[in-house]
Write a protein that holds these residues in place. Structure first.
Motif, PDB file in Angstrom:
ATOM      1  N   TYR A 124      -7.400   6.506  -6.472  1.00 14.12           N
ATOM      2  CA  TYR A 124      -6.703   5.330  -5.943  1.00 14.12           C
ATOM      3  C   TYR A 124      -5.870   5.664  -4.707  1.00 14.12           C
ATOM      4  O   TYR A 124      -5.755   4.842  -3.792  1.00 14.12           O
ATOM      5  CB  TYR A 124      -5.824   4.705  -7.027  1.00 14.12           C
ATOM      6  N   ARG A 125      -5.300   6.869  -4.659  1.00 11.70           N
ATOM      7  CA  ARG A 125      -4.565   7.234  -3.452  1.00 11.70           C
ATOM      8  C   ARG A 125      -5.537   7.375  -2.282  1.00 11.70           C
ATOM      9  O   ARG A 125      -5.201   7.019  -1.143  1.00 11.70           O
ATOM     10  CB  ARG A 125      -3.765   8.516  -3.653  1.00 11.70           C
ATOM     11  N   GLY A 126      -6.739   7.891  -2.557  1.00 10.52           N
ATOM     12  CA  GLY A 126      -7.739   7.991  -1.507  1.00 10.52           C
ATOM     13  C   GLY A 126      -8.109   6.630  -0.943  1.00 10.52           C
ATOM     14  O   GLY A 126      -8.200   6.447   0.282  1.00 10.52           O
ATOM     15  N   THR A 127      -8.336   5.649  -1.812  1.00 11.74           N
ATOM     16  CA  THR A 127      -8.671   4.304  -1.326  1.00 11.74           C
ATOM     17  C   THR A 127      -7.498   3.691  -0.578  1.00 11.74           C
ATOM     18  O   THR A 127      -7.694   2.989   0.428  1.00 11.74           O
ATOM     19  CB  THR A 127      -9.074   3.394  -2.495  1.00 11.74           C
ATOM     20  N   ALA A 128      -6.271   3.962  -1.061  1.00 16.16           N
ATOM     21  CA  ALA A 128      -5.089   3.424  -0.372  1.00 16.16           C
ATOM     22  C   ALA A 128      -4.925   4.054   1.011  1.00 16.16           C
ATOM     23  O   ALA A 128      -4.629   3.359   1.995  1.00 16.16           O
ATOM     24  CB  ALA A 128      -3.839   3.660  -1.217  1.00 16.16           C
ATOM     25  N   GLY A 172      -5.624   3.730   7.146  1.00 18.14           N
ATOM     26  CA  GLY A 172      -6.245   4.334   8.312  1.00 18.14           C
ATOM     27  C   GLY A 172      -6.113   5.833   8.402  1.00 18.14           C
ATOM     28  O   GLY A 172      -6.514   6.430   9.410  1.00 18.14           O
ATOM     29  N   ASP A 173      -5.593   6.464   7.352  1.00 17.70           N
ATOM     30  CA  ASP A 173      -5.450   7.928   7.342  1.00 17.70           C
ATOM     31  C   ASP A 173      -6.722   8.509   6.713  1.00 17.70           C
ATOM     32  O   ASP A 173      -6.747   8.884   5.537  1.00 17.70           O
ATOM     33  CB  ASP A 173      -4.205   8.326   6.551  1.00 17.70           C
ATOM     34  N   TYR A 174      -7.803   8.601   7.512  1.00 19.99           N
ATOM     35  CA  TYR A 174      -9.088   9.000   6.979  1.00 19.99           C
ATOM     36  C   TYR A 174      -9.118  10.437   6.470  1.00 19.99           C
ATOM     37  O   TYR A 174      -9.729  10.703   5.425  1.00 19.99           O
ATOM     38  CB  TYR A 174     -10.173   8.775   8.033  1.00 19.99           C
ATOM     39  N   ILE A 227       0.834  -1.207   0.000  1.00 19.59           N
ATOM     40  CA  ILE A 227       0.000   0.000   0.000  1.00 19.59           C
ATOM     41  C   ILE A 227       0.870   1.258   0.000  1.00 19.59           C
ATOM     42  O   ILE A 227       0.594   2.220  -0.735  1.00 19.59           O
ATOM     43  CB  ILE A 227      -0.951   0.012   1.213  1.00 19.59           C
ATOM     44  N   ARG A 228       1.930   1.262   0.810  1.00 20.53           N
ATOM     45  CA  ARG A 228       2.771   2.466   0.885  1.00 20.53           C
ATOM     46  C   ARG A 228       3.516   2.695  -0.435  1.00 20.53           C
ATOM     47  O   ARG A 228       3.682   3.845  -0.862  1.00 20.53           O
ATOM     48  CB  ARG A 228       3.749   2.336   2.048  1.00 20.53           C
ATOM     49  N   GLY A 229       3.955   1.622  -1.084  1.00 21.49           N
ATOM     50  CA  GLY A 229       4.573   1.779  -2.399  1.00 21.49           C
ATOM     51  C   GLY A 229       3.601   2.316  -3.417  1.00 21.49           C
ATOM     52  O   GLY A 229       3.954   3.132  -4.278  1.00 21.49           O
ATOM     53  N   ALA A 230       2.336   1.869  -3.312  1.00 19.34           N
ATOM     54  CA  ALA A 230       1.301   2.373  -4.216  1.00 19.34           C
ATOM     55  C   ALA A 230       1.078   3.858  -3.995  1.00 19.34           C
ATOM     56  O   ALA A 230       0.974   4.634  -4.962  1.00 19.34           O
ATOM     57  CB  ALA A 230       0.005   1.592  -4.004  1.00 19.34           C
ATOM     58  N   GLN A 233     -18.559   6.140   6.312  1.00 18.99           N
ATOM     59  CA  GLN A 233     -19.296   5.141   7.086  1.00 18.99           C
ATOM     60  C   GLN A 233     -18.384   4.441   8.087  1.00 18.99           C
ATOM     61  O   GLN A 233     -18.756   4.248   9.254  1.00 18.99           O
ATOM     62  CB  GLN A 233     -19.922   4.131   6.128  1.00 18.99           C
ATOM     63  N   ASP A 234     -17.183   4.050   7.646  1.00 17.28           N
ATOM     64  CA  ASP A 234     -16.232   3.396   8.544  1.00 17.28           C
ATOM     65  C   ASP A 234     -15.771   4.325   9.655  1.00 17.28           C
ATOM     66  O   ASP A 234     -15.381   3.866  10.739  1.00 17.28           O
ATOM     67  CB  ASP A 234     -15.018   2.895   7.752  1.00 17.28           C
TER      68      ASP A 234
END
Length: 608
Positions: free
Chosen positions: A450-454, A459-461, A427-430, A506-507
């Motif tokens: 995609y960065r938002g989903t990553a 956990g960085d909401y 994830i961090r590489g992405a 939601q999360d």
């Protein structure tokens, strides 16, 4: 008077067969490794998904675009689609069959090039060496190693067969050659749109063979009429599949002028095929060296005392005419994706090669053993370079690593590599790749998405919400800038960004904000893709205590997509709470049949 020995026809046929075999063997030795390759995830998976996701009929092939959509893209290539269907039919979903077909077509096309050079008056030795050097040039590894290059392979093969048949008919007046010419020309049209320019190349050949005054004599006028008729038939078929008009930012004369550097860049890459990019952008070095090369060729033509103008002009016209169509287009993502792709120049460069072969000094031909040895050595060096270059197409990560290495300014390459990293758990590489892409293109919607989903997975909401909000803004602006209203009403990128931002909210406990995003998303997404959005809105409503609203959403979600077991599981829970045991049991049984483990557990606990 010098006595000429009679032509030994069997010997000539045998030499030709041996030359064809040598070219075929060289191609197989270099590119046979591609049979073990997979997909690059650079457009290839889209084309194969189109022929594997649902049953495809012959009518679909000829009435839909290259991605089997009605009025989806601007590309109409039914013969390409037909070969993909054959690959899947006989080879399954494995890429082996696709790569095997590409290799076979490449071998046939390179053999056709040898035959074309022979028909233009070159001896077996020069045609063989020239065919080997062209076939093994690393510039064209993308043509054979990348599955989506199929259209260019088919185009090149049938274009050269059509031209050879035209020459043979004019030499022999045998009608079967004319039929071959027509059939091959029409098949070239069904392979790629560039083929509609072939009549201009045919006409140049006739003008320099017969003279401009004879272009409209009875026979040549018949040629012109037949070409117009076949081109018209193709355009009618294409019109039935694609009726849309290209947007001005994706097609036009302005883009053509901006892409003119493709010509010198391609020539430079052909002569110096080192450090070739898989997704190239224009570079000052290759543009300048290409222009110098063009000037050198012009000087060579001017200085050569004995020259045949017909093949020189034919080759130049071939190169320029067939290069033009691809330069009118802009790739999705613009110059931040790539400026051009090398496989598109496979057929046009045949014209440049015709000119180059014609300018070989006659003194070199006199020293035939040395010429052959030098040509074989050059072909061997090119073969080693091509063998290495083609290995970058073996698997996605190697492909995108090389694409980023050779073109660090390709935001698309960085984005796609980031997606690969994210899929593999890095994830961090992405995030690093997405961030680099956004440094190049700050308003790059997919990178924000995609960065938002990553960031959500990390956990960085706050960062996730910021990126997804940026993606929503860009998707909204993109829809507003479109010329037609239908695109603004249906906006899948916007719906996807809203759905993911709703999930993040939601999360993070912001249930009203999540429901707001889901409601907006449902306004811009087609019904067939709405089930997951409705399901998650139902979950949010359930947490807010609105059991009736949640039940309605779960029932609607299952109606939209009966393959989803989760809505049925949730329906069962609500009915169980309401003491409707029969209704709960029926819902859980259906969900359990779809593989839902939670439903299976509830049946064990609550159903005797």
């Amino acid at each position: 008077m010098k006595q000429h020995r009679p032509i030994d026809v069997p010997s000539r046929v045998l030499r030709g067969a041996l030359c064809h075999a040598a070219i075929a063997l060289a191609c197989i030795l270099v590119y046979g490794q591609t049979l073990r390759f997979g997909l690059t995830r650079f457009e290839d998976y889209l084309l194969l998904e189109a022929v594997t996701e649902r049953p495809v009929s012959l009518t679909d092939v000829f009435t839909k675009d290259a991605f089997l959509q009605k009025n989806g893209s601007l590309f109409y290539r039914p013969l390409q689609t037909l070969t993909y269907l054959a690959d899947v039919q006989f080879g399954g979903k494995d890429a082996y069959g696709c790569h095997g077909t590409n290799l076979l077509l490449y071998v046939l096309t390179c053999c056709a090039l040898f035959s074309l050079l022979r028909r233009l008056g070159h001896g077996h030795g020069i045609a063989l060496v020239s065919g080997l050097v062209y076939s093994l040039n690393p510039l064209f590894t993308q043509v054979v190693a990348w599955i989506p290059a199929r259209g260019d392979l088919l185009l090149a093969l049938f274009a050269m067969v059509s031209f050879i048949a035209l020459i043979r008919f004019r030499e022999t007046r045998k009608w079967h050659f004319l039929v071959f010419h027509w059939v091959a020309f029409f098949l070239a049209e069904l392979s790629k749109e560039t083929a509609v320019m072939l009549p201009a190349v045919f006409a140049v050949h006739i003008v320099f063979e017969d003279g401009a005054k004879k272009l409209l004599n009875r026979q040549n006028a018949g040629f012109l009429f037949s070409w117009v008729l076949l081109a018209g038939a193709y355009l009618v078929l294409r019109r039935g599949a694609i009726s849309g008009v290209p947007e001005t930012d994706a097609f036009g004369i302005r883009l053509f002028l901006g892409n003119l550097a493709t010509i010198p860049e391609t020539l430079s890459s052909f002569v110096w095929p080192v450090h070739l990019s898989l997704m190239p952008s224009f570079s000052a070095f290759r543009t300048i060296t290409g222009l110098i090369l063009i000037a050198a060729v012009a000087v060579r033509v001017a200085m050569q005392r004995e020259k045949r103008w017909a093949p020189i002009v034919l080759g130049a016209a071939w190169f320029l005419i067939l290069s033009a169509p691809g330069m009118f287009f802009r790739p999705e993502g613009g110059i931040h994706a790539y400026s051009y792709l090398n496989h598109r120049m496979f057929l046009p460069m045949v014209g440049a090669w015709i000119v180059a072969v014609e300018l070989v000094p006659m003194t070199w031909c006199a020293w035939r053993p040395w010429m052959l040895c030098g040509g074989v050595v050059l072909a061997g060096v090119l073969a080693l370079l091509s063998f290495r270059q083609s290995r970058f197409f073996a698997e996605p990560r190697g492909f995108y690593d090389q694409a980023v290495l050779t073109n660090p300014q390709s935001a698309l390459a960085l984005l796609n590599r980031g997606c690969l990293r994210q899929d593999n758990g890095d994830i961090r590489g992405a995030v690093e790749d997405y961030s680099r892409a956004l440094q190049i293109v700050p308003d790059y919607l997919p990178a924000h998405f995609y960065r938002g989903t990553a960031m959500g997975k990390l956990g960085d909401y706050p960062a996730a919400l910021a990126d997804l909000t940026a993606a929503i803004r860009e998707a909204t602006l993109s829809a507003m800038n479109r010329a037609h209203d239908q695109a603004a009403q249906s906006n899948p990128p916007l719906a996807l960004a809203l759905y993911n931002r709703g999930r993040i909210r939601q999360d993070n406990g912001d249930l009203p904000g999540a429901i707001e995003d889901y409601n907006w998303a449902l306004q811009v997404v087609p019904d067939e893709f709405s089930a997951l959005i409705i399901l998650n809105r139902g979950l949010a409503l359930a947490k807010l205590g609105d059991a009736e609203g949640a039940l309605q959403d779960f029932e609607t979600a299952w109606e939209r997509d009966p393959r989803l077991p989760e809505p049925l599981f949730r329906i069962g829970l609500i009915k169980h709470e309401r003491k409707d045991e029969a209704g709960a049991r029926a819902a859980w049984q259906t969900a359990a049949a779809l593989g839902h483990q939670g439903a299976q557990e509830m049946l064990r606990q609550h159903v005797p």
